[in-house]
Design a protein around this motif. Structure first.
Motif, PDB file in Angstrom:
ATOM      1  N   UNK A 101       4.790   9.052   4.958  1.00 32.54           N
ATOM      2  CA  UNK A 101       5.405   7.841   5.510  1.00 32.54           C
ATOM      3  C   UNK A 101       5.883   6.933   4.384  1.00 32.54           C
ATOM      4  N   UNK A 102       5.119   6.862   3.309  1.00 31.88           N
ATOM      5  CA  UNK A 102       5.472   5.945   2.222  1.00 31.88           C
ATOM      6  C   UNK A 102       6.794   6.334   1.563  1.00 31.88           C
ATOM      7  N   UNK A 103       7.173   7.580   1.692  1.00 35.81           N
ATOM      8  CA  UNK A 103       8.432   8.025   1.105  1.00 35.81           C
ATOM      9  C   UNK A 103       9.628   7.592   1.939  1.00 35.81           C
ATOM     10  N   UNK A 156       0.841  -1.202   0.000  1.00 40.24           N
ATOM     11  CA  UNK A 156       0.000   0.000   0.000  1.00 40.24           C
ATOM     12  C   UNK A 156       0.874   1.250   0.000  1.00 40.24           C
ATOM     13  N   UNK A 157       1.970   1.184   0.759  1.00 34.58           N
ATOM     14  CA  UNK A 157       2.878   2.317   0.834  1.00 34.58           C
ATOM     15  C   UNK A 157       3.472   2.631  -0.521  1.00 34.58           C
ATOM     16  N   UNK A 158       3.821   1.560  -1.252  1.00 29.69           N
ATOM     17  CA  UNK A 158       4.384   1.773  -2.583  1.00 29.69           C
ATOM     18  C   UNK A 158       3.389   2.419  -3.527  1.00 29.69           C
ATOM     19  N   UNK A 174      -3.221   2.050   8.643  1.00 29.16           N
ATOM     20  CA  UNK A 174      -4.192   1.210   7.943  1.00 29.16           C
ATOM     21  C   UNK A 174      -5.063   0.428   8.927  1.00 29.16           C
ATOM     22  N   UNK A 211       9.901   4.410   3.605  1.00 25.51           N
ATOM     23  CA  UNK A 211       9.893   2.995   3.944  1.00 25.51           C
ATOM     24  C   UNK A 211      11.319   2.464   3.858  1.00 25.51           C
ATOM     25  N   UNK A 219       7.361   1.740   8.341  1.00 26.29           N
ATOM     26  CA  UNK A 219       6.378   0.663   8.170  1.00 26.29           C
ATOM     27  C   UNK A 219       5.412   0.548   9.341  1.00 26.29           C
ATOM     28  N   UNK A 253      -0.031   9.206   5.239  1.00 28.59           N
ATOM     29  CA  UNK A 253       0.366   7.983   4.556  1.00 28.59           C
ATOM     30  C   UNK A 253       1.404   8.277   3.468  1.00 28.59           C
ATOM     31  N   UNK A 254       1.141   9.307   2.698  1.00 27.08           N
ATOM     32  CA  UNK A 254       2.068   9.627   1.597  1.00 27.08           C
ATOM     33  C   UNK A 254       3.473   9.945   2.143  1.00 27.08           C
ATOM     34  N   UNK A 280       0.968   4.398  -2.347  1.00 25.39           N
ATOM     35  CA  UNK A 280       0.767   5.749  -1.813  1.00 25.39           C
ATOM     36  C   UNK A 280       1.858   6.704  -2.279  1.00 25.39           C
ATOM     37  N   UNK A 281       3.048   6.152  -2.495  1.00 27.53           N
ATOM     38  CA  UNK A 281       4.165   6.985  -2.970  1.00 27.53           C
ATOM     39  C   UNK A 281       3.802   7.751  -4.221  1.00 27.53           C
ATOM     40  N   UNK A 282       2.963   7.069  -5.034  1.00 22.91           N
ATOM     41  CA  UNK A 282       2.645   7.657  -6.345  1.00 22.91           C
ATOM     42  C   UNK A 282       1.496   8.658  -6.262  1.00 22.91           C
ATOM     43  N   UNK A 283       0.895   8.744  -5.060  1.00 22.76           N
ATOM     44  CA  UNK A 283      -0.224   9.684  -4.905  1.00 22.76           C
ATOM     45  C   UNK A 283       0.238  11.098  -5.227  1.00 22.76           C
ATOM     46  N   UNK A 284      -0.578  11.792  -5.969  1.00 23.38           N
ATOM     47  CA  UNK A 284      -0.266  13.193  -6.212  1.00 23.38           C
ATOM     48  C   UNK A 284      -1.173  14.057  -5.344  1.00 23.38           C
ATOM     49  N   UNK A 336       2.762   3.062   9.046  1.00 20.59           N
ATOM     50  CA  UNK A 336       1.808   2.712   7.983  1.00 20.59           C
ATOM     51  C   UNK A 336       0.851   1.617   8.450  1.00 20.59           C
TER      52      UNK A 336
END
Ligand code: FE2
Ligand code: FE2
Ligand code: FE2
Lengths: 231, 604
Positions: free
Chosen positions: B106-108, A203-205, B121, B110, B114, B103-104, A207-211, B117
């Motif tokens: 945090x996702x940067x 999911x994180x991967x 969720x 990883x 984790x 979330x965004x 979310x990274x692409x979220x703009x 995240x």
């Protein structure tokens, strides 16, 4: 040090439980119909606050001696009363239970509390200063139990003492059930954590692409943005 | 009674009922919660805030941030409202936006993030995203009336309601994190046109920086920030520690942005740690929260210097933000809100900026106060611009207990207290005599404060010039940290004699939102309510308030200043109703309580 570290959770949890009882009793005091009951609950709440204070003190006396990491882990913050389930997020017991069940709950729980204190008493030793405090707290709990019992029998005379024993039995079972459930949950959590982490990774991967630039409001009249949007 | 008469009565009853409902119709509710303290506010069709509750006041759990079920119920019950009487309910932020930003970010980062995240969720249903469902579950029907405001817009509208003029003013919001940003500047043309002109995007955050330092110093986040502020007065800006902290963030004047070295912080990556080992490498080990911090003892000075650095940085960045706000709006009048505006020690220096004519800070500038702004948001959204009339809310907005305090507490008072004076005037006179004789008294009078500061109706009071009395209040009754000063409360004409007042922030003094300097070489420097750095967080009492009445009796007795602290045991929320006040009395050494039922004395 190791010993003290293993004691931390006991005092931490007990302090939570006592403070939660105080809040339940205070809520009962405010929610009751008669001034006499209000007084009873008020005095009970006062006792429970005092118990909580004692256990918080015992907690901090141990907290100073452990590693910073452990100390931070067992630092109390009030909202954890709800997060840890000591106060239900559905409301106080007096608001969610029938009065009869509430009294029976107090009746059985005071007794259960007393027996759990016996274990702590063994831990600290009955002739230490802390031991003496805990003994006097146990006396309080017995007194609370007695009061609830008296009230119960007076107001619900059709109920026999053996029925109260049934209540107690039920509550003990539920308590055990809760503990078992908690243990199961922890076990399940251990197994599932890698899975959760894996899912969070995926999911994180994504979310990274979220703009999130769409969320930018610079130059916009905030009052004109749709009030229906949760974005 | 014959049938005809019965019919008449029924008809009358029906008329009454329909009158009541139609007169109540068009009420607006605002709600905040989930991330910080939750609250609910009620605004009527005339733009008047008529009721307000913090959830913590009712649950008695300090910092309670759960869905404000009790607060909303109480609003409805106390004001005799049904769901159908509510036109709209506004939630104070955009839930999905808040969720996704965290979330965004945090996702940067990883895999370090984790656990955050996973937490996000798994607790999806406990975040503000579920507010619709919570409304549907607890107050069926209300969910269909739900609308959403922007987080910082809610802050701005809260502040705007407390401003006398509702037009052409600049709103500065600085907090931990809202639903998009951590600081913003908006131009308020009028309540229907609020243009955002600048923002500081998450995770760079002055509020979260201050909280991380709070955490590092061993105090609880969202509660201990006051302690850091008090501690800072003991620190030295020129010390090495202060300078190191001061260097953690800066203002970039070419891009007009706040910059921060995020490598020292973990608040955007972790649920349990706000800072990381790199900060400890820089400043030394973090403080054990269980160890008491006492002036003069080892490590006190290092902690004070660190607090000083955080305070210096806060003042510096706020000055930069306000200067930028002036540059882009040309405004000379400002609203200031968000958690960071509770940093009362920085307001005096902001007031000295050359372009400032006025700064308004609402009495509850944090997220709990946002419920008020959200309620006004739904009011504004439901009315055309020409019909808008937003009344300045009272400092004491919660409705008085409907449930009869006198009835409920009858036995408690009879058993545990004696009533010294029943008549209101006699009770005030006797309380004044006790204060002038050096006693500490508690008050539970009339409506309660918006929070977080006690302004006299739910207070602990004593003679503010009497060292022993103030010491007793602080240590024997309250167990306050020794480095936190107590606020002095007085009337305006007295304040002028002792303190360097700034007219730009006059309103702030009424809600205890700003500290001020003692006048040079003035006797006030020796008052026990004066902090080590020669400042005091004064309260200028509102005309006709309880404290105004008390001081009018006390002044002829020679007591011009009251030390004023909240009526609670440390760690608890301030008292809300009479039962809470009686409980504080019973749990501490406090003996006197001035109430609407008279002056009470605890039996020993
Ligand atoms: Fe207890
Ligand atoms: Fe008990
Ligand atoms: Fe905020």
């Amino acid at each position: 040090m190791k010993n003290i570290q293993s004691e931390l959770p006991i005092f931490y949890e007990t302090a939570h439980a006592e403070l939660a009882s105080a809040l339940e009793m205070l809520a009962a005091c405010k929610g009751t119909d008669t001034p006499k009951q209000a007084l009873g609950y008020f005095m009970h709440a006062k006792d429970e606050y005092m118990h909580a204070k004692c256990f918080f003190k015992m907690l901090s006396q141990r907290g100073i001696k452990v590693s910073l990491e452990k100390a931070r882990e067992f630092r109390f913050t009030p909202p954890s009363l709800i997060i840890k389930g000591y106060i239900s997020n559905k409301g106080f017991l007096i608001d969610t239970m029938k009065l009869k069940d509430f009294i029976a709950f107090v009746y059985t729980n005071e007794l259960l509390a007393k027996s759990s204190f016996e274990n702590i008493l063994n831990l600290v030793g009955s002739d230490t200063d802390e031991g003496k405090i805990i003994s006097s707290i146990m006396m309080d709990e017995l007194r609370h139990h007695g009061m609830a019992k008296k009230y119960f029998l007076k107001n619900y005379p059709a109920l026999q003492p053996w029925q109260l024993v049934m209540y107690r039995f039920r509550e003990t079972l539920q308590n055990k059930g809760r503990k078992l459930y908690d243990a199961n949950l922890k076990f399940l959590d251990k197994i599932l954590t890698p899975l959760y982490k894996g899912m969070a990774f995926v999911a994180g991967n994504m979310a990274r692409k979220l703009n999130l630039n769409e969320f930018k409001r610079e130059g916009k009249n905030l009052m004109e943005i749709s009030s229906k949007s949760i974005l | 009674m014959n049938l005809k008469e019965k019919g008449k009565i029924l008809w009358k009853f029906h008329l009454n009922l329909s009158f009541k409902v139609s007169s109540n119709f068009k009420m607006f509710i605002g709600v905040s919660g989930y991330n910080h303290e939750s609250a609910a506010a009620l605004v009527d069709k005339n733009g008047v805030l008529i009721d307000y509750y913090r959830e913590e006041s009712l649950s008695r759990i300090k910092g309670d941030k759960s869905f404000p079920r009790r607060a909303i119920s109480k609003l409805l019950k106390s004001n005799n409202l049904q769901i159908k009487d509510i036109e709209r309910v506004a939630f104070y932020e955009r839930p999905l936006s808040a969720f996704l930003h965290i979330v965004k970010e945090a996702s940067l980062n990883m895999p370090r993030s984790l656990s955050l995240l996973v937490h996000q969720f798994r607790n999806f249903n406990r975040s503000s995203v579920s507010c619709y469902l919570d409304f549907a579950k607890e107050f069926k029907g209300l969910e269909t009336k739900l609308i959403y405001s922007d987080h910082h817009l809610s802050h701005s509208l809260t502040a705007l309601s407390y401003s006398n003029s509702k037009k052409d003013v600049c709103s500065v919001v600085v907090d931990g994190f809202g639903d998009r940003s951590t600081a913003s500047i908006s131009q308020i043309v009028n309540p229907s046109e609020i243009n955002e002109l600048w923002e500081c995007p998450y995770p760079v955050s002055l509020g979260l920086f201050y909280s991380s330092i709070t955490d590092y110093l061993g105090f609880s986040i969202n509660e201990g920030e006051y302690k850091v502020m008090g501690l800072a007065s003991f620190g030295d800006s020129k010390s090495k520690s202060a300078k190191l902290v001061r260097g953690l963030m800066d203002w970039d004047s070419t891009s007009n942005k706040i910059i921060s070295d995020m490598s020292y912080f973990d608040y955007h990556l972790s649920t349990s740690n706000s800072f990381n080992s790199k900060l400890e490498d820089l400043l030394g080990p973090a403080r054990n929260p269980f160890v008491q911090l006492i002036p003069g003892e080892s490590d006190f000075q290092r902690c004070a210097d660190i607090a000083r650095g955080a305070q210096d940085l806060t003042i510096y960045l706020l000055q930069k933000i306000f200067t930028h706000a002036h540059k882009i709006t040309r405004s000379r009048r400002f609203l200031f809100s968000g958690g960071v505006s509770m940093n009362s020690a920085s307001i005096d220096s902001l007031a000295q900026l050359p372009f400032i004519d006025e700064i308004i800070i609402p009495p509850s500038p944090g997220d709990a106060g946002c419920a008020i702004g959200a309620a006004f948001y739904s009011y504004i959204k439901s009315n055309s611009y020409i019909d808008l009339k937003i009344s300045k809310p009272s400092l004491f907005p919660s409705l008085k207990e409907i449930r009869n305090d006198e009835f409920l507490t009858e036995q408690i008072i009879f058993n545990q207290f004696s009533i010294l004076e029943k008549d209101e005037d006699d009770a005030f006179l006797k309380a004044a005599e006790l204060i002038s004789a050096g006693e500490v008294i508690g008050t539970v009078l009339s409506r309660s404060e918006t929070g977080p500061r006690a302004l006299g109706n739910r207070s602990l009071l004593c003679d503010g010039k009497n060292k022993d009395a103030v010491k007793k209040l602080n240590t024997v009754i309250k167990n306050r940290s020794p480095f936190r000063p107590t606020a002095p409360a007085m009337r305006y004409k007295i304040a002028k004699k002792y303190y360097r007042l700034r007219p730009e922030i006059y309103d702030c003094y009424q809600s205890m939102s700003a500290t001020c300097q003692c006048l040079k070489d003035n006797v006030s420097l020796k008052f026990p309510t004066t902090h080590v750095d020669g400042t005091a967080r004064i309260q200028i009492v509102e005309n006709n308030s309880s404290l105004d009445k008390l001081l009018s009796i006390l002044e002829p007795m020679g007591v011009e200043i009251l030390a004023n602290s909240s009526l609670n045991v440390s760690g608890d929320p301030n008292s809300f109703d009479l039962v809470d006040g009686l409980m504080v009395c019973s749990r501490t050494k406090l003996r006197y309580l001035l109430t609407d039922l008279g002056l009470l004395k605890r039996k020993t």
